[in-house]
Design an enzyme around this catalytic site. Structure first.
Site, PDB file in Angstrom:
ATOM      1  N   ILE A 158      -5.612  -0.645   5.152  1.00  0.00           N
ATOM      2  CA  ILE A 158      -6.151  -1.560   6.150  1.00  0.00           C
ATOM      3  C   ILE A 158      -7.403  -0.913   6.730  1.00  0.00           C
ATOM      4  CG2 ILE A 158      -3.978  -2.710   6.686  1.00  0.00           C
ATOM      5  CD1 ILE A 158      -3.604  -0.941   9.069  1.00  0.00           C
ATOM      6  N   ASP A 159      -8.262  -1.714   7.317  1.00  0.00           N
ATOM      7  CA  ASP A 159      -9.539  -1.217   7.804  1.00  0.00           C
ATOM      8  C   ASP A 159      -9.362  -0.138   8.857  1.00  0.00           C
ATOM      9  OD1 ASP A 159     -10.861  -3.031   6.194  1.00  0.00           O
ATOM     10  OD2 ASP A 159     -11.054  -4.539   7.779  1.00  0.00           O
ATOM     11  N   LYS A 160     -10.375   0.697   8.987  1.00  0.00           N
ATOM     12  CA  LYS A 160     -10.378   1.778   9.973  1.00  0.00           C
ATOM     13  C   LYS A 160     -10.022   1.262  11.362  1.00  0.00           C
ATOM     14  CE  LYS A 160     -13.577   4.944  12.324  1.00  0.00           C
ATOM     15  NZ  LYS A 160     -14.971   5.468  12.371  1.00  0.00           N
ATOM     16  N   ARG A 174     -11.126 -11.136   8.502  1.00  0.00           N
ATOM     17  CA  ARG A 174     -12.386 -11.107   9.236  1.00  0.00           C
ATOM     18  C   ARG A 174     -13.406 -12.056   8.612  1.00  0.00           C
ATOM     19  NH1 ARG A 174     -13.578  -4.830   9.189  1.00  0.00           N
ATOM     20  NH2 ARG A 174     -15.285  -5.412  10.617  1.00  0.00           N
TER      21      ARG A 174
END
Length: 358
Positions: free
Chosen positions: A161-163, A264
């Site tokens: 998953i994204d930072k 997103r």
């Protein structure tokens, strides 16, 4: 494509995804002479070696006509071969480091980790260490010093998953668990539920977004939605409105696919970027006026949650060994919880109604 490594940074791939495994498919034609499957795959997959192919076969990541096989199997006409391989930067080594991990569940096969926002999942450009995988590598080696990248590729990483996205991730502790989980992610059978705060007031209480996702054609660090399917990879996001605050809305997203930045990009595509998403336009006033008090309120909200408001709340899959359905849930982190409460108070003070979805 390398069997267990991809030349170049994962982030630089034309069409990346949150799942870190891909699938190679081969249909053997009618003129094929009998040939050992390991020799066939070494010749057909870039950067593959006999040793790596044999390890993949032993781990069950090579299927012939839907079934696992052995290295000495001789392919024949009409055979259908599927190989699951994982992305990895060539020559990159993971340095085990003692880092704090929020482990929600653990057994002999897997770890469930609640990743905080701001923590990078795996080493890459600009983040050579100090990542989640560095911490997991250390943790696993304290249990078993024999564990290495050779015995457990990427120390069990099967998705990311994204930072700046918080929430649940699963890590495998055995090569067999890697294989099982990787297949489930690739086949889109893993249950994933995210909570997000988005700009605007969605017209419908629920909906489905279907649009391919690929690299932005001008800005290579960004991704874009391609609803005609002319570029990128297929992506499907289902969303449900949980609460409405007029200028923003709290939603639940359920993923069928796992493309990079999927939620997103999809929410921006339908005009509802994530709150404070600096990549996709959510870090400015998207809805509402810009008069001083409202502007100050929004800036205070950004300060409370200084990242895009997205949390991987729930995760479900079949256990790699028992086959039992596993389901895990997590609480919203403090920054998102405080942000949502601030919006509730703001709406109440303004005399507006909070409309809960049906």
């Amino acid at each position: 494509m390398a069997l267990d490594q991809l030349d170049g940074e994962l982030e630089d791939q034309e069409e990346s995804s949150e799942e870190l495994y891909e699938q190679h498919s081969f249909k053997i034609d009618g003129g094929q002479e009998p040939l050992r499957i390991d020799k066939f795959l070494v010749a057909r997959i870039e950067y593959a070696t006999r040793n790596k192919v044999q390890k993949a076969i032993d781990a069950g990541r090579v299927l012939v006509n839907g079934k696992t096989t052995q290295s000495n199997y001789k392919i024949k006409p009409a055979d259908e071969i599927i190989v699951y391989s994982h992305y990895e930067k060539r020559g990159e080594r993971i340095e085990p480091q003692p880092l704090p991990l929020q482990i929600e569940y653990e057994d002999a096969d897997l770890l469930i980790i609640n990743k905080p926002a701001g923590l990078v999942v795996h080493p890459g450009s600009g983040n050579p260490d100090g990542t989640l995988v560095n911490g997991v590598a250390w943790y696993l080696q304290q249990q078993n010093p024999e564990i290495s990248e050779e015995t457990l590729p990427r120390f069990g990483l099967v998705h990311r998953i994204d930072k700046n996205t918080s929430g649940l991730m699963v890590m495998a502790k055995t090569d067999q668990a890697v294989t099982s989980l990787a297949k489930q992610f690739f086949n889109h059978t893993v249950y994933r539920r995210y909570i997000a705060l988005v700009w605007g007031d969605p017209a419908e209480d629920e909906g489905t977004i279907i649009a391919h996702i690929g690299r932005h054609k001008r800005f290579r660090k960004l991704y874009d939605a391609y609803p005609e399917g002319e570029y990128g990879k297929d992506a499907i996001t289902h969303y449900t409105v949980l609460e409405r605050f007029g200028y923003v809305a709290l939603i639940e997203c359920r993923l069928e696919t796992g493309r990079t930045h999927q939620i997103r990009v999809h929410m921006q595509h339908i005009g509802h970027p994530l709150f404070n998403d600096d990549f996709y336009g959510g870090d400015r006033i998207v809805k509402g006026t810009v008069y001083t008090k409202y502007k100050q309120f929004i800036e205070n909200c950004f300060a409370i949650c200084p990242r895009h408001a997205l949390h991987a709340k729930s995760l479900g899959f079949l256990h790699p060994t028992s086959g039992q359905q596993m389901r895990f849930d997590s609480e919203l982190p403090a920054d998102m919880d405080q942000l949502i409460e601030k919006w509730r108070r703001y709406v109440k003070a303004k005399g507006d109604l909070i409309v809960e979805s049906k």
